[in-house]
Each structure stands twice: as structure tokens, then as C-alpha cells.
Write an enzyme that holds these catalytic residues in place. Structure first.
Site, short mmCIF file in Angstrom:
data_model
loop_
_atom_site.label_atom_id
_atom_site.label_comp_id
_atom_site.label_asym_id
_atom_site.label_seq_id
_atom_site.Cartn_x
_atom_site.Cartn_y
_atom_site.Cartn_z
N GLY A 1 0.85 -1.19 0.00
CA GLY A 1 0.00 0.00 0.00
C GLY A 1 0.88 1.23 0.00
O GLY A 1 0.91 2.00 0.96
N GLY B 1 1.06 4.30 -0.65
CA GLY B 1 0.33 5.54 -0.90
C GLY B 1 1.09 6.72 -0.34
O GLY B 1 2.33 6.79 -0.45
N ALA B 2 0.36 7.65 0.28
CA ALA B 2 0.99 8.90 0.73
C ALA B 2 2.15 8.63 1.69
O ALA B 2 3.26 9.10 1.48
CB ALA B 2 -0.07 9.78 1.40
N ILE B 3 1.89 7.84 2.72
CA ILE B 3 2.96 7.65 3.70
C ILE B 3 3.89 6.51 3.27
O ILE B 3 5.11 6.60 3.43
CB ILE B 3 2.39 7.44 5.13
N GLY B 4 3.33 5.46 2.68
CA GLY B 4 4.15 4.31 2.29
C GLY B 4 5.15 4.65 1.20
O GLY B 4 6.33 4.25 1.28
N LYS C 1 0.06 10.34 20.09
CA LYS C 1 -0.46 10.62 18.74
C LYS C 1 -1.98 10.50 18.73
O LYS C 1 -2.69 11.32 18.16
CB LYS C 1 0.19 9.64 17.74
N ASN D 1 -9.92 14.07 14.35
CA ASN D 1 -10.41 13.39 13.15
C ASN D 1 -11.93 13.29 13.12
O ASN D 1 -12.56 13.74 12.16
CB ASN D 1 -9.73 12.03 12.99
N SER E 1 -7.06 13.64 7.95
CA SER E 1 -7.21 12.57 6.94
C SER E 1 -8.65 12.07 6.91
O SER E 1 -9.15 11.66 5.85
CB SER E 1 -6.24 11.43 7.25
N GLU F 1 -11.36 5.84 8.59
CA GLU F 1 -10.52 4.96 9.41
C GLU F 1 -10.99 5.01 10.87
O GLU F 1 -10.23 5.37 11.77
CB GLU F 1 -9.06 5.41 9.28
N1 NDP Z 1 -0.66 10.39 5.21
C1 NDP Z 1 -0.22 10.74 6.41
O1 NDP Z 1 0.26 11.87 6.61
C2 NDP Z 1 -0.28 9.80 7.57
C3 NDP Z 1 -0.87 8.56 7.47
N2 NDP Z 1 -0.87 7.70 8.56
C4 NDP Z 1 -1.48 6.39 8.47
O2 NDP Z 1 -0.91 5.69 7.37
C5 NDP Z 1 -1.88 4.82 6.77
C6 NDP Z 1 -1.94 5.11 5.29
O3 NDP Z 1 -2.41 6.43 5.11
P1 NDP Z 1 -2.15 7.22 3.76
O4 NDP Z 1 -0.80 6.91 3.23
O5 NDP Z 1 -2.50 8.62 4.01
O6 NDP Z 1 -3.25 6.55 2.81
P2 NDP Z 1 -3.24 6.37 1.23
O7 NDP Z 1 -4.66 6.12 0.85
O8 NDP Z 1 -2.53 7.49 0.57
O9 NDP Z 1 -2.37 5.07 1.02
C7 NDP Z 1 -2.90 3.76 1.00
C8 NDP Z 1 -2.49 3.15 -0.32
O10 NDP Z 1 -2.76 1.77 -0.30
C9 NDP Z 1 -3.24 1.47 -1.61
N3 NDP Z 1 -3.95 0.20 -1.64
C10 NDP Z 1 -5.10 -0.14 -1.02
N4 NDP Z 1 -5.44 -1.40 -1.32
C11 NDP Z 1 -4.49 -1.87 -2.17
C12 NDP Z 1 -4.31 -3.09 -2.86
N5 NDP Z 1 -5.17 -4.11 -2.72
N6 NDP Z 1 -3.23 -3.22 -3.66
C13 NDP Z 1 -2.34 -2.22 -3.81
N7 NDP Z 1 -2.46 -1.02 -3.19
C14 NDP Z 1 -3.53 -0.85 -2.38
C15 NDP Z 1 -4.16 2.62 -1.92
O11 NDP Z 1 -4.52 2.65 -3.28
P3 NDP Z 1 -5.94 3.29 -3.71
O12 NDP Z 1 -5.81 4.77 -3.48
O13 NDP Z 1 -6.08 2.88 -5.13
O14 NDP Z 1 -6.98 2.70 -2.80
C16 NDP Z 1 -3.26 3.78 -1.49
O15 NDP Z 1 -2.34 4.14 -2.50
C17 NDP Z 1 -3.19 5.09 7.50
O16 NDP Z 1 -3.40 4.09 8.46
C18 NDP Z 1 -2.97 6.44 8.18
O17 NDP Z 1 -3.68 6.57 9.40
C19 NDP Z 1 -0.25 8.04 9.73
C20 NDP Z 1 0.32 9.26 9.87
C21 NDP Z 1 0.36 10.23 8.82
C1 KPL Z 2 -3.62 15.93 11.10
C2 KPL Z 2 -3.65 14.88 12.16
C3 KPL Z 2 -2.46 15.10 13.06
C4 KPL Z 2 -4.96 15.04 12.99
O1 KPL Z 2 -4.95 14.60 14.27
C5 KPL Z 2 -3.62 13.49 11.57
O2 KPL Z 2 -2.85 12.66 11.99
C6 KPL Z 2 -4.59 13.07 10.55
O3 KPL Z 2 -5.03 13.89 9.74
O4 KPL Z 2 -4.95 11.88 10.53
#
Ligand code: NDP
Ligand code: KPL
Length: 323
Positions: free
Chosen positions: A7, A9-12, A204, A212, A273, A285
Site C-alpha cells: 500500500g 500511498g501517501a505515507i508508504g 499521537k 479526526n 485525513s 478509518e
Molecule cells: N498520510 C499521512 O500523513 C499519515 C498517514 N498515517 C497512516 O498511514 C496509513 C496510510 O495512510 P495514507 O498513506 O494517508 O493513505 P493512502 O490512501 O494514501 O495510502 C494507502 C495506499 O494503499 C493502496 N492500496 C489499497 N489497497 C491496495 C491493494 N489491494 N493493492 C495495492 N495497493 C492498495 C491505496 O490505493 P488506492 O488509493 O487505489 O486505494 C493507497 O495508495 C493510514 O493508516 C494512516 O492513518 C499516519 C500518519 C500520517
Molecule cells: C492531522 C492529524 C495530526 C490530525 O490529528 C492526523 O494525523 C490526521 O489527519 O490523521
């Protein structure tokens, strides 16, 4: 060190790009246009600390990758119980799993000394489905402080923060933690290995459990919630109730409500988020960030009236607003 990001995505993808830059062998598991962009052009990170491009291997097929040393879960937490097809091909006998999730992790009671040791939290481990895919003994705790968004396919906007605190559920300073921390530091991240990662989880979570759901219910930004006297008071009550639940479970997060509020207010006109997911019509979430905390209040006998009220309202919102 072989790493897979499930996955990406944004953080990964941000984490994977940093690890690639630090010299680890990184495989990103992603899908659709974002995957195609990363395959074609790499991961482009736009950051106040300096833009960079990394070119880790990207695929939608984990079988292409095979067993790795570390799996980093960048999926939303509600995807964990059903992520077996994505994760199982990556697991060897000693593979560790690190989850980026906010909120309460499925492994919370694993190795927690005391009356609740080994209990299961239904909200994040429904019928044991998450533990079946991600056995708790593989888990390394992680608290993600950075904020990132996918600005366009293959392009990650890094807003702030580089700290990924990690720690064993048992509190041991293990080699698998120190090796991972060293690799993160090589990639330009901060990565303290904490002797009690649960304290970081609560610090956190104090923010997420309050901002949220309130943001989803009101559509307000962080600073708007802080500066409206009545919602500020709701945040204070939610944070106090959360600290009470943490204390009942034996944790002692070293932060005051006032300090945590100041930190959140400083984030400014940012949509959480959960609000972003609501506006995008995506599943919220809630399970890890709110429902699990209510379950912990039940388990510990905490009253938590404000938490229960907010949970009821946001749970209804999630069931009516998301198709
Ligand atoms: N972004 C942030 O700043 C922060 C995020 N987090 C935590 O990190 C986690 C991820 O958040 P975030 O990165 O924002 O979310 P995203 O939606 O940006 O990332 C998740 C990724 O997983 C992909 N995905 C889902 N299912 C599949 C699959 N079957 N095969 C391949 N890829 C898949 C999604 O694709 P698709 O979009 O196509 O569904 C997406 O690109 C959450 O639990 C969040 O709480 C924690 C702190 C900060
Ligand atoms: C912006 C912040 C810190 C809110 O608590 C966050 O972690 C989120 O958007 O999920």
C-alpha cells in the site's frame, strides 16, 4: 536489507522513497495510475527539506518480490484483516511487520504485562482476522509523525515531520528494531527506538481521536476546531478521557492536554485525513482511531461520555455518508 511497502500511498511511498535513498532494497506494492507513474518515473517527493526522486521497484504482485526482512504496511488500517493476498507472499520465517496506521494497533495487548495481556480488540482484530494475517509476534510498533499526501500519481507532497518512532511490543531493544532504525536514519528519517512505544501511540492518538471525528462531523480544519471555544472544550474532554483510558491500561504518556492542543493548533488550516476521506467518499478509518478506544473504555470500565457521544455521531455519519 530487503523491504516491501504494502500500500505504497501517501505515507508508504514517502517512507519507501526515503529507505531507497538510504540504500535499502525497496519494493513498493501499489495499484492503478499511481503504480504506473511510480514504475515509469519513480517516486517524486516534494518536501520543504528538499525535493528528491527515488526509483524503487514497484509492482502490484507481491509474489514477484517474495519474502523480505521487513513489511511496511501503508494500507489504511481497516484493510488489514483482508490483506492476506498482499502480505503472505512477503513473509518469511523472520519477517517483521511495521504498520503506519494511526490509532490502536491490533497487537496492542501482545506482550503487555498485566491483567489484559493477550486480549483481542474486536474493532481492529475482528474474530482474530488481523492476527491471522499479521501474527502479533511479527509486529514492531510504529508511530508516524510526518504528514504526506499524494499530490498526483507518483508524486508525494511531504508537509512536515520525519519521525517514525518504533518499538517492540515487549519493550525490548531488539536487533530487528535497531537495524531498521539505522536504515531509516540512513534515509534521512528520525527513528528513535522506544522502550515503551505504547506511550507514543497514546500521544499521537490524543490528537486523532479528537480532531479526526470532530473534523468529519463539522468539516472544520484543525485550527478552526481549536479556536471555536465549544469545540475546543470537546477536544479537551476527549483528550482527558483518552489519557484516563491510557492510565487504566498502565501507560503514562508524558504530555499535557494543553501542550497537545498547542501542537495541533500549530498545524493550522489542515483538513484531517478523516475529513479528506469523507470528502473523497472513501471509507473512514474509524475502527482503529475511535471504535477501538471505546472498546478499551469498556474493557477498563472508563465512563468516557464524550468519546462515546462523538463515536455514536461519527459512526452514523460513516454509515450514511459513505456509499
Ligand atoms: N498520510 C499521512 O500523513 C499519515 C498517514 N498515517 C497512516 O498511514 C496509513 C496510510 O495512510 P495514507 O498513506 O494517508 O493513505 P493512502 O490512501 O494514501 O495510502 C494507502 C495506499 O494503499 C493502496 N492500496 C489499497 N489497497 C491496495 C491493494 N489491494 N493493492 C495495492 N495497493 C492498495 C491505496 O490505493 P488506492 O488509493 O487505489 O486505494 C493507497 O495508495 C493510514 O493508516 C494512516 O492513518 C499516519 C500518519 C500520517
Ligand atoms: C492531522 C492529524 C495530526 C490530525 O490529528 C492526523 O494525523 C490526521 O489527519 O490523521
Amino acid at each position: 536489507m530487503r523491504i516491501a511497502v504494502v500500500g505504497a500511498g501517501a505515507i508508504g511511498a514517502y517512507w519507501g522513497a526515503a529507505m531507497d535513498r538510504g540504500g535499502a532494497e525497496v519494493h513498493l506494492i501499489a495499484r492503478n495510475a499511481h503504480l504506473e507513474a511510480m514504475r515509469a518515473h519513480g517516486v517524486r517527493v516534494l518536501s520543504p527539506r528538499g525535493d528528491f526522486v527515488a526509483h524503487p521497484h514497484a509492482t502490484d504482485d507481491p509474489a514477484e518480490v517474495g519474502p523480505v526482512d521487513y513489511v511496511f504496511l501503508g494500507l489504511k488500517a481497516h484493510c488489514y484483516p483482508t490483506c492476506s493476498d498482499l502480505v503472505s507472499p512477503l513473509l518469511g520465517p523472520d519477517t517483521a511487520v511495521i504498520a503506519a496506521q494511526n490509532g490502536i494497533p491490533w497487537w496492542y495487548f501482545h506482550e503487555l504485562k498485566g491483567p489484559y495481556q493477550g486480549r483481542r480488540i474486536e474493532a481492529v482484530d475482528p474474530d482474530g482476522a488481523t492476527s491471522a494475517v499479521l501474527p502479533p509476534e511479527r509486529a514492531i510498533g510504529c508511530v508516524v509523525y510526518p504528514a504526506t499526501v499524494i499530490e498526483a500519481p507518483g508524486v508525494i507532497r511531504h508537509l512536515e515531520g520525519t519521525r517514525f518512532s518504533i518499538g517492540e511490543p515487549s519493550g525490548e531493544i531488539s536487533t530487528r528494531c535497531t537495524d531498521l532504525s539505522d536504515a531509516m536514519i540512513a534515509g534521512g528519517l528520525k527513528s528513535p527506538v522506544e522502550p515503551d512505544i505504547r506511550n507514543d501511540i497514546w500521544i499521537k492518538l490524543m490528537g486523532n481521536v479528537a480532531f479526526n471525528p470532530i473534523s468529519a462531523l463539522t468539516r472544520a480544519t484543525m485550527v478552526e476546531i481549536c479556536q471555536h471555544p465549544q469545540t475546543r472544550q470537546v477536544v479537551v474532554q476527549l483528550m482527558e478521557e483518552t489519557l484516563d483510558i491510557a492510565a487504566r491500561l498502565g501507560s503514562s504518556p508524558d504530555i499535557s492536554v494543553e501542550k497537545r492542543l498547542r501542537g495541533a493548533e500549530g498545524v493550522g488550516h489542515h483538513k484531517t485525513s478523516m475529513l479528506q476521506d469523507l470528502e473523497a467518499g472513501k471509507q473512514l478509518e474509524l475502527d482503529a482511531i475511535v471504535t477501538a478506544v471505546v472498546e478499551l473504555a469498556d474493557i477498563t470500565g472508563a465512563a468516557a461520555p464524550t468519546l462515546r457521544t462523538i463515536h455514536a455521531a461519527v459512526d452514523l455519519l460513516a454509515s450514511t455518508a459513505i456509499p
